[in-house]
Design an enzyme around this catalytic site. Structure first.
Site, PDB file in Angstrom:
ATOM      1  N   HIS A  64      -5.404   4.550  -5.236  1.00  0.00           N
ATOM      2  CA  HIS A  64      -6.187   3.493  -5.021  1.00  0.00           C
ATOM      3  C   HIS A  64      -6.689   2.826  -3.654  1.00  0.00           C
ATOM      4  O   HIS A  64      -7.885   2.808  -3.719  1.00  0.00           O
ATOM      5  CB  HIS A  64      -5.468   2.075  -5.535  1.00  0.00           C
ATOM      6  CG  HIS A  64      -5.799   0.767  -5.588  1.00  0.00           C
ATOM      7  ND1 HIS A  64      -6.859   0.248  -6.153  1.00  0.00           N
ATOM      8  CD2 HIS A  64      -5.398  -0.165  -4.736  1.00  0.00           C
ATOM      9  CE1 HIS A  64      -7.097  -0.881  -5.567  1.00  0.00           C
ATOM     10  NE2 HIS A  64      -6.266  -1.292  -4.796  1.00  0.00           N
ATOM     11  N   ASP A  90      -2.676  -2.233   0.860  1.00  0.00           N
ATOM     12  CA  ASP A  90      -1.809  -2.902   0.278  1.00  0.00           C
ATOM     13  C   ASP A  90      -0.390  -2.395   0.619  1.00  0.00           C
ATOM     14  O   ASP A  90       0.718  -2.913   0.130  1.00  0.00           O
ATOM     15  CB  ASP A  90      -1.729  -2.265  -1.112  1.00  0.00           C
ATOM     16  CG  ASP A  90      -2.806  -2.914  -2.012  1.00  0.00           C
ATOM     17  OD1 ASP A  90      -2.767  -4.140  -1.887  1.00  0.00           O
ATOM     18  OD2 ASP A  90      -3.386  -2.166  -3.097  1.00  0.00           O
ATOM     19  N   GLU A  93       1.771  -5.641   1.485  1.00  0.00           N
ATOM     20  CA  GLU A  93       2.216  -6.353   0.188  1.00  0.00           C
ATOM     21  C   GLU A  93       3.082  -5.714  -0.460  1.00  0.00           C
ATOM     22  O   GLU A  93       4.025  -6.534  -1.039  1.00  0.00           O
ATOM     23  CB  GLU A  93       0.997  -6.773  -0.366  1.00  0.00           C
ATOM     24  CG  GLU A  93       1.149  -7.869  -1.358  1.00  0.00           C
ATOM     25  CD  GLU A  93       0.178  -8.319  -2.165  1.00  0.00           C
ATOM     26  OE1 GLU A  93      -1.189  -7.729  -2.199  1.00  0.00           O
ATOM     27  OE2 GLU A  93      -0.059  -9.009  -3.180  1.00  0.00           O
ATOM     28  N   ASP A  94       3.003  -4.364  -0.687  1.00  0.00           N
ATOM     29  CA  ASP A  94       3.626  -3.780  -1.757  1.00  0.00           C
ATOM     30  C   ASP A  94       4.933  -2.814  -1.106  1.00  0.00           C
ATOM     31  O   ASP A  94       5.732  -2.227  -1.914  1.00  0.00           O
ATOM     32  CB  ASP A  94       2.800  -2.765  -2.356  1.00  0.00           C
ATOM     33  CG  ASP A  94       1.783  -3.725  -3.073  1.00  0.00           C
ATOM     34  OD1 ASP A  94       2.092  -5.008  -3.547  1.00  0.00           O
ATOM     35  OD2 ASP A  94       0.727  -2.945  -3.769  1.00  0.00           O
TER      36      ASP A  94
HETATM   37 MN    MN Z   1      -5.475  -3.346  -3.876  1.00  0.00          MN
END
Ligand code: MN
Length: 745
Positions: A64, A90, A93-94
């Protein structure tokens, strides 16, 4: 997480490497300075951080960020800083990594962008967002320092839309709606036309799968005849362009499914009648920028010599380019089949800029371009667009509205959540859809921060807030304000429930009354009461008692006593009351009526039966100076002393006037209060609070208009006397923002 069992770990790694290599190749073939090192570092960091994590589709997660970075570079045209930030977008955040970690590894600039992306994923663009146009504009202006955040977010959304099929349908619907109302207009604004069109089409596909399917099929079914038609149309033009010695492409582009569908909806026509299904486009090669414009007009001349042009549809974006730098010459001519065909005339450079916006700028840079400088120049364009007073916040909202499906609107909650509603849906629909309790207690709404009644019809893009009052109850006539099935069902259920409660209450009071008067509950007693009230059954009887519309007295349950006319009349008085009468003791207690010893007619209620009638013209209430008038039916109608109607009656029927005074009144009376002020947060709530905390006042109706900041409220209350009205006005005037509160006559 799902596992993709068909692919071995080795194959998976190959897939990842391939995707990354594709990203690098694209970057290396662009005009950017080659800073592969930082990109490589970002890729490895992200790959390790997302190690073992999979997307919903089963793919390794890292695919992604790679895809987003590829879009950022190849479709938006950004360089190494943005590519690296996209690869890392990301991570914070992840995973367990923090912004500080990113900064330590990649420096402040990239860390700031990643931080911005992390924030807007849950914030400005996320669930808690307020999606007002003005907020949008502010957001963009404050972000223009790092517009890359918005652009990378756009790429992120585009990839999520491209892979939306792996999401569950309810998420698909929500994401698709949000994309259509937020991201597509934003892409348009930023000049990213290709992305805008793709986002629209993908949103449409998930929001209206059946229609999308149908239109796609119709497009391919009509392809052959369309090609034939275009061949016939283009042949004579080609001949002339060849004679001019031009190198060019002349082809057609079918409109997107979404725009075809939009046209069908707004014009109410079937697919077959969308005649401008396609636009023809001539893109010519030209190295000499100073000659571009002249060549465009030469082509125009050739075309209009073959076909008749539509007089109103020549668009000259050459002399005055659009704010977002779009340049082209459009002409619409009558084709051989009698239909209008739009022809767009552009040079290669114009075409690139039109399709790819910022991405195209790189191509025309001589030598290696510096991302910062280029961004700077482009940013100032965007900032100009946003600052331009012409396409202001309202206009931006209009852009959103333009994209609305004809039969549906999307509105926003104050938290920024979107809600898709049928056209014509009201504030009350929203209240009931959010929660039955919100619906039943809804007193009004705020649309784009202005007070509106609950019947207010919403438009797409509106932000809707529901105002409630705990003392408010659902009304049967609300049904006419509801257009959603869900709203109607919930209202009916709430009314049923409410009715049940009132019936129980009425039955209890009826039984208590019988017990107090030593009357046995028999079928005879019940049927007497039912017949007397001219109603259908005992449910209705208990309901009307519970509601206060039928007074409990001995006449109700026995044959002796007054004529039914009085009762009938009494029911009319109380028909408008929404709250049940207060406790039964006021009715069962013997309040000795004042005796009419003199010529004075005392206005009184006894056992709930009044001996007078309030004039409809002037609505006097206890405390007002009043005069009675004996009407043809021998009823005393009470007027205000200064009532104009009374003055007229006085002239003709002077002998029928009675001196009257208020006595022993337990009834409530209707008074209308006019409130004016400056519309402020919570003003309505404050008014409602004053009314609901004052036990002697019932609110009957409230009409609120808020126009350009001016708040106007017509409040109808049921109230005991003038003293109470004056008190109420005084209290309301204390509310911040209220200028006047006066009783209307
Ligand atoms: Mn994303």
């Amino acid at each position: 997480m799902m596992q993709n069992n068909n692919i071995s770990p080795e194959e998976e790694n190959q897939m990842i490497d391939l995707a990354y290599q594709n990203l690098l190749n694209g970057y290396l073939s662009s005009n950017h300075r080659k800073k592969v090192e930082i990109i490589d570092k970002a890729f490895k960091f992200a790959r390790d951080a997302h190690q073992g994590i999979r997307r919903r589709s089963g793919e390794p997660y890292i695919l992604h960020p790679i895809a987003v970075a590829t879009i950022v570079n190849q479709e938006i045209g950004l360089g190494s800083t943005s590519i690296s930030a996209a690869l890392l977008h990301d991570v914070v955040e992840d995973t367990d990594y923090t912004v500080e970690d990113i900064e330590a590894q990649f420096g402040e600039k990239i860390a700031r962008i990643v931080d911005g992306l992390t924030k807007i994923s849950g914030g400005i663009f996320g669930d808690k967002a307020s999606l007002q146009a003005e907020n949008f504009r502010k957001l963009l202006l404050t972000m223009s320092e790092d517009i890359r955040v918005v652009l990378i977010k756009m790429a992120d959304r585009l990839h999520n839309m491209r892979t939306l099929s792996s999401m569950p349908p309810n998420k698909q619907y929500k994401i698709a709606g949000e994309t259509l109302y937020i991201y597509a207009p934003l892409a348009h604004r930023l000049g990213l036309y290709a992305i805008k069109t793709e986002l629209e089409d993908l949103s449409f596909k998930y929001n209206h799968p059946a229609e999308y399917q149908r239109i796609s099929e119709q497009i391919s079914a009509s392809e052959e005849s369309r090609n034939e038609l275009f061949a016939r149309f283009s042949a004579p033009i080609r001949e002339r362009l060849d004679n001019m010695g031009l190198v060019y492409e002349f082809n057609t582009r079918v409109k997107s499914c979404y725009s075809i569908w939009n046209k069908m909806q707004t014009k109410h026509i079937p697919f077959e009648e969308v005649y401008d299904l396609y636009a023809a486009r001539i893109v010519f090669e030209c190295d000499d920028e100073s000659a571009e414009k002249r060549i465009c007009w030469n082509i125009y001349n050739e075309i209009t010599e073959v076909y008749a042009k539509h007089p109103d549809r020549v668009r000259d974006w050459l002399t005055t380019p659009k704010v977002n730098k779009y340049r082209a010459l459009h002409v619409t001519v009558m084709g051989p089949d009698g239909n209008w065909v739009e022809v767009q005339i552009r040079s290669r450079k114009m075409d690139d800029i039109a399709e790819r916006g910022f991405a195209a700028h790189w191509k025309y840079k001589i030598g290696e371009a510096e991302e910062e400088d280029e961004l700077e120049a482009w940013l100032s364009t965007i900032t100009d667009i946003l600052k331009d007073p012409e396409p202001n916040a309202i206009d931006f909202l209009d852009t959103i509205k333009l994209n609305l499906f004809a039969s549906e609107i999307v509105v926003f909650t104050p938290k920024g959540e979107t809600m898709t509603l049928p056209k014509g849906a009201t504030v009350l629909d929203v209240a009931f859809i959010l929660h039955t309790d919100l619906g039943t207690h809804c007193i009004a709404g705020k649309v784009n921060h202005k007070l509106v009644p609950l019947s207010y019809k919403l438009s797409g893009g509106d932000q809707v807030e529901i105002l409630t009052s705990n003392s408010n109850t659902p009304k049967p006539d609300w049904e006419k304000y509801l257009v959603t099935a869900k709203g109607k069902t919930r209202l009916r259920a709430a009314l049923k429930h409410q009715r049940r409660l009132i019936i129980e209450k009425g039955e209890k009071r009826f039984n208590e009354f019988l017990a107090e008067h030593n009357i046995k509950l028999t079928n005879e007693v019940l049927s007497h009461a039912i017949t007397r009230q001219r109603i259908a059954n005992k449910e209705e009887l208990f309901f009307l008692i519970g509601n206060g519309e039928i007074a409990l007295n001995e006449e109700l349950v026995s044959n002796k006593g007054q004529s039914p006319r009085i009762n009938w009349w009494r029911r009319n008085i109380f028909k408008s009351k929404e709250e049940p009468k207060p406790e039964p003791q006021s009715e069962s207690k013997d309040s000795e009526a004042a005796i009419n010893t003199k010529a004075v007619y005392p206005l009184t209620t006894r056992n709930g039966v009044s001996n007078y009638q309030i004039a409809d013209c002037c609505h006097p209430i206890p405390g007002d100076d009043v005069v009675g008038f004996l009407n043809d039916a021998n009823r005393v109608v009470v007027h205000k002393m200064d009532c104009p109607t009374l003055a007229r009656l006085k002239a003709s029927y002077g002998s029928r006037l009675l001196e009257t005074r208020w006595e022993d009144i337990t009834d409530r009376f209707q008074a209308t209060i006019q409130i004016e002020g400056i519309d402020q947060m919570g003003i309505l709530q404050s008014i409602v609070n004053i009314i609901s905390t004052n036990m002697s006042i019932n609110m009957k109706r409230m009409n609120v208009t808020a126009d350009q900041g001016v708040f106007n409220c017509e409040l109808v209350v049921l109230i005991s006397d003038t003293k109470a009205v004056n008190n109420l006005c005084r209290e309301i005037k204390k509310i911040k923002g209220v200028n006047t509160a006066t009783r209307m006559s």
